[in-house]
Scaffold this motif. Structure first.
Motif, short mmCIF file in Angstrom:
data_model
loop_
_atom_site.label_atom_id
_atom_site.label_comp_id
_atom_site.label_asym_id
_atom_site.label_seq_id
_atom_site.Cartn_x
_atom_site.Cartn_y
_atom_site.Cartn_z
N CYS A 114 -33.90 -79.70 -40.95
CA CYS A 114 -34.42 -79.32 -41.27
C CYS A 114 -35.68 -79.28 -40.65
N ASN A 115 -35.76 -79.11 -39.34
CA ASN A 115 -36.71 -78.88 -38.45
C ASN A 115 -36.42 -78.41 -37.60
N LEU A 142 -32.35 -77.33 -45.71
CA LEU A 142 -33.67 -78.11 -46.82
C LEU A 142 -33.18 -78.15 -48.37
N ARG A 143 -32.97 -76.97 -48.64
CA ARG A 143 -32.22 -76.17 -49.87
C ARG A 143 -30.96 -77.51 -49.81
N LEU A 144 -29.94 -77.57 -48.71
CA LEU A 144 -28.61 -77.93 -49.02
C LEU A 144 -29.01 -79.61 -49.64
N SER A 151 -40.46 -78.41 -52.51
CA SER A 151 -39.55 -77.95 -52.99
C SER A 151 -38.97 -79.37 -53.00
N VAL A 152 -38.28 -80.37 -52.24
CA VAL A 152 -37.47 -80.91 -51.72
C VAL A 152 -38.66 -82.23 -52.22
N LEU A 153 -39.73 -82.21 -51.74
CA LEU A 153 -40.54 -83.29 -51.73
C LEU A 153 -40.95 -84.34 -53.67
N SER A 154 -40.82 -82.24 -54.14
CA SER A 154 -41.65 -82.57 -55.86
C SER A 154 -40.11 -83.19 -56.71
N LYS A 155 -38.41 -83.65 -55.52
CA LYS A 155 -37.56 -83.37 -56.06
C LYS A 155 -37.81 -85.06 -56.34
N LEU A 156 -38.09 -85.79 -55.11
CA LEU A 156 -37.65 -86.75 -54.72
C LEU A 156 -38.58 -87.87 -55.72
N THR A 167 -24.45 -69.66 -40.55
CA THR A 167 -23.38 -69.20 -41.88
C THR A 167 -22.75 -70.70 -42.14
N ALA A 168 -22.81 -71.38 -41.50
CA ALA A 168 -21.42 -72.66 -41.78
C ALA A 168 -22.53 -73.93 -43.04
N THR A 169 -24.04 -74.12 -42.79
CA THR A 169 -25.43 -74.34 -43.44
C THR A 169 -24.92 -73.58 -44.93
N SER A 170 -24.83 -72.64 -44.72
CA SER A 170 -25.15 -71.78 -46.28
C SER A 170 -23.55 -72.06 -46.89
N LEU A 171 -22.09 -71.91 -46.38
CA LEU A 171 -21.09 -71.81 -46.68
C LEU A 171 -21.43 -73.67 -47.17
N LEU A 172 -21.21 -74.57 -47.26
CA LEU A 172 -21.92 -76.06 -47.10
C LEU A 172 -23.09 -75.81 -48.72
N HIS A 173 -23.61 -75.66 -48.18
CA HIS A 173 -24.88 -75.59 -49.81
C HIS A 173 -23.74 -74.85 -50.67
N ARG A 174 -23.35 -73.68 -50.72
CA ARG A 174 -22.55 -73.23 -51.75
C ARG A 174 -21.22 -74.26 -51.98
N ILE A 175 -21.19 -75.01 -51.62
CA ILE A 175 -19.75 -75.90 -51.77
C ILE A 175 -20.28 -76.83 -52.30
#
Length: 744
Positions: free
Chosen positions: A440-441, A452-454, A638-643, A389-397
């Motif tokens: 992430c792991n 990872l989405r964050l 997706s993260v690696l392609s962004k990098l 929940t906290a990570t989801s809220l941080l991601h939204r922020i």
């Protein structure tokens, strides 16, 4: 009843009577108001039962008419009368006493209309800004006051006038002496100031202060007054306009609160440094932002579905009018979530519009009082539900933030401010960063995906420190490469088009089963530049067709399935890569990155290489692509392609150049994929009907086949599909970046 009849009769007389010169008419109406207090003994009758509102309205109309009949900027006799006879001071006194009842409301309306309808600047006049300042102090004293609506309109027009002429704000910074009981002690700033300190307000001396006052004659008097005595005296400034607005933001009437927030945003954006300093140091505006954000966060349910957090709409601080009854997609806690995100949106917009110094101070306060004190413990907890929940809220922020100052503080909060290369012994030096990367792991796939989405959205934010902290600081010296000086007889170009010492893919045992007539190879080759004898261009960049084919040929033909399904070609990846690379270039434009890699002779190749905690986790995850859930694999790639999209020569070399000479013990993205492919080729032999099962799984993922019986080795088959698509995506990115660098 009798008083209303008198009022009607008075109006009739005024209409029928011959018109007087404007000044006489103006004085007549003012005298009528003052005579009321002389002649009337009943001070309990409401003001609406008197002629006072009518006389005030007539005075306003006369002033407006007078201004319209004169040249711009010229003060007429009626306005001169209002200024010299201190009409506004008298009205303030009557409004403060609220005599007769309702008089405060009438005075507020008069002030508001006067400032709003008169075009010439009035606030510079001492007999205007001084009573205005006094009236400001009366606003917001009592919540849910019957005059709240008039108060906020009055404060709003004052803010609007200051926005038009920002220098006028200096008239509203009230200097005063605070006498502390003991040396070195000082009261809290702004609205919280108080205690036993003796206060002497400078702006009530009757002398007008020029713009920038606060360090003028009045301050000199204050300093002289503060010098003697055993106790410690110091000069501070009050910003009562801000304090009154802060009080009204707590109004139970949402419309009043929103208008108060708008006023604060106007004041925060003023370019005057003295006002910005006073706003952050001597008012409680920072406390308001963070304390309300904290209380709204604590009002959230302990657990909210991450999908609900991500998809909730209607987040706009000025339009927070959610109704559960009208919402078909309501979920528990939606009202509280919208309130929290809406207030965060206000904080973000306020900081975005604010003066640079104000924005920095507010953002730092948000970090210290909310992010560190409230959110960090939630991210560091051990409960999986709480972490999610906290990570989801941080991601939204992170997705929502737009202000540069607040984004920087969020980045420092998440990653720290370190910029020196990482080592295995220092990756835990910033606990929150270490914990988030470890998430992430995480054993929970949901937590891994959300974290990872964050990071994926963080990488898309316009802040140079993000990529540097996570990746670039570890690639600065290029000590992942092994430099082999060429022999004198070696040249850059040889007959077969190879770099000296490079391995041709056709001779690599991993690729012996690749068909030279592969459809994809032909398509990509046709899109690539024509083959030249130069494998490496003069600027050191490996020829693009070699890189493209290296990635496309990584997955053996028997493990490919996209060519058997229509619409899964590389065209989409090319278009997407072109658009995304253009967006990333726009983000990175002002970061002054080099166009070419650091010369190898200037690099410290002897320093031990560590890819960094973030890349280590991503590479480890990539190495397990055949054994991980499909959704996890999609997010990792997706993260690696962004990098890979970042236009920095070192990230390009490390992530997209298959021909880089890696130092012993080092790995690159290409080498990680090579190991995965080697493992895949061994495992393929043990799976009967592998190609048919792979095609079936691909069609199911695309929705071309209905779900049926569970296919054996489903995780591996899905991993192979993701691997093939990822290699096509990397090839497209390399192709687009090459053409971007060669296009003038």
């Amino acid at each position: 009843m009798f008083s209303k009849f008198t009022s009607i009769l008075q109006h009739a007389v005024e209409v029928l009577a011959p018109s007087l010169p404007l000044q006489e008419d103006f004085v007549y109406h003012w005298k009528a108001i003052t005579h009321y207090y002389i002649e009337t003994s009943d001070d309990k009758a409401p003001v609406t039962d008197t002629n006072i509102p009518s006389h005030l309205e007539q005075m306003l109309d006369i002033l407006v008419q007078e201004e319209s009949e004169r040249e711009s900027g010229e003060t007429g006799p009626c306005m001169e009368y209002l200024l010299h006879h201190k009409v506004l001071e008298t009205l303030y006194t009557l409004g403060k006493a609220d005599c007769p009842p309702g008089m405060k409301q009438q005075v507020l309306v008069f002030y508001t209309k006067l400032l709003g309808r008169i075009k010439q600047p009035l606030l510079p006049h001492i007999n205007v800004h001084r009573p205005v300042l006094k009236l400001i102090r009366l606003c917001g004293e009592v919540l849910a006051n019957p005059t709240e609506n008039e108060e906020i309109h009055f404060l709003g027009i004052v803010c609007a006038k200051l926005k038009q002429d920002p220098y006028l704000v200096n008239f509203f910074l009230e200097s005063k002496v605070k006498t502390s009981d003991s040396a070195g002690s000082s009261g809290p700033p702004g609205a919280a100031a108080g205690g036993s300190a003796e206060e002497v307000v400078a702006n009530d001396t009757g002398q007008a202060q020029p713009p920038g006052a606060g360090s003028g004659a009045a301050d000199d008097k204050l300093e002289a007054r503060a010098a003697p005595g055993p106790s410690t005296n110091h000069i501070v400034q009050d910003y009562n306009l801000v304090n009154s607005l802060l009080n009204l933001t707590k109004s139970p009437d949402g419309r009043i609160a929103v208008k108060a927030c708008e006023g604060l945003m106007l004041l925060g954006s003023l370019p005057e440094l003295a006002a910005a300093k006073c706003l952050t140091q001597n008012t409680a505006v920072c406390e308001l932002l963070t304390d309300r954000l904290t209380s709204l966060y604590r009002a959230l349910p302990q657990s909210i579905d991450p999908l609900d957090i991500e998809t909730v709409e209607g987040i706009n601080w000025g339009l927070d009018s959610y109704s559960v009854k009208e919402d078909a997609s309501a979920f528990p806690g939606k009202r509280a979530l919208i309130s929290f995100l809406s207030w965060f949106d206000y904080c973000d917009q306020l900081i975005k519009e604010a003066h640079r110094m104000t924005a920095t101070t507010m953002a730092r306060s948000m970090r210290e009082r909310f992010l560190v004190n409230v959110l960090e413990p939630q991210l560091m907890q051990t409960s999986e539900i709480g972490i999610l929940t906290a990570t989801s809220l941080l991601h939204r922020i992170v997705r929502q933030v737009t202000s540069e100052a607040l984004l920087e503080e969020i980045v420092f909060f998440l990653l720290g401010e370190q910029r020196e290369p990482e080592t295995l012994s220092t990756i835990q030096s910033f606990p929150l960063r270490h914990r988030l990367i470890e998430h992430c792991n995480h054993i929970s796939d949901e937590i891994s995906i959300m974290t990872l989405r964050l990071f994926e959205h963080l990488l898309q934010k316009p802040n140079e420190h993000i990529l540097y902290n996570l990746i670039l600081r570890n690639l600065e010296e290029r000590n992942y490469t092994e430099y082999k000086p060429p022999c004198p007889e070696d040249k850059d170009v040889v007959e077969n088009g190879q770099i000296p010492g490079a391995v041709d893919l056709e001779e690599d045992p991993i690729f012996t089963d690749i068909s030279p007539d592969s459809t994809l190879s032909k398509e990509w080759m046709s899109a690539s530049p024509p083959i030249t004898p130069d494998h490496q261009r003069t600027d050191g960049k490996t020829e693009v067709h070699k890189i493209v084919n290296s990635f496309l040929c990584l997955v053996p033909d028997e493990a490919k399935s996209s060519y058997q399904v229509e619409g899964t070609g590389y065209d989409t990846y090319l278009r997407d890569a072109h658009r995304q690379f253009r967006d990333y270039c726009a983000i990175c434009l002002r970061w002054d990155w080099p166009g070419t890699a650091k010369p190898i002779e200037k690099c410290n190749l002897e320093a031990p290489f560590f890819e960094g905690h973030f890349l280590k986790v991503l590479f480890d995850r990539m190495g397990r692509i055949l054994d991980q859930p499909y959704d996890v694999n999609l997010q990792v790639t997706s993260v690696l392609s962004k990098l890979s999209l970042f236009p920095h020569p070192h990230t390009h070399e490390f992530l997209l150049d298959p021909y880089v000479n890696l130092a012993p013990g080092c790995r690159s993205l290409f080498s990680v994929i090579v190991r995965v492919v080697g493992d895949l080729m061994v495992r393929i032999q043990r799976i009967p009907d592998f190609t048919l099962k792979l095609l079936l799984v691909r069609k199911r993922l695309l929705g071309l086949e209905p779900d049926g019986p569970i296919v054996d080795h489903m995780t591996l088959l899905e991993g192979v599909i993701v691997l093939e698509e990822f290699c096509k995506e990397l090839a497209a990115i390399a192709f687009v970046k090459y053409h971007s660098s060669t296009t003038p």
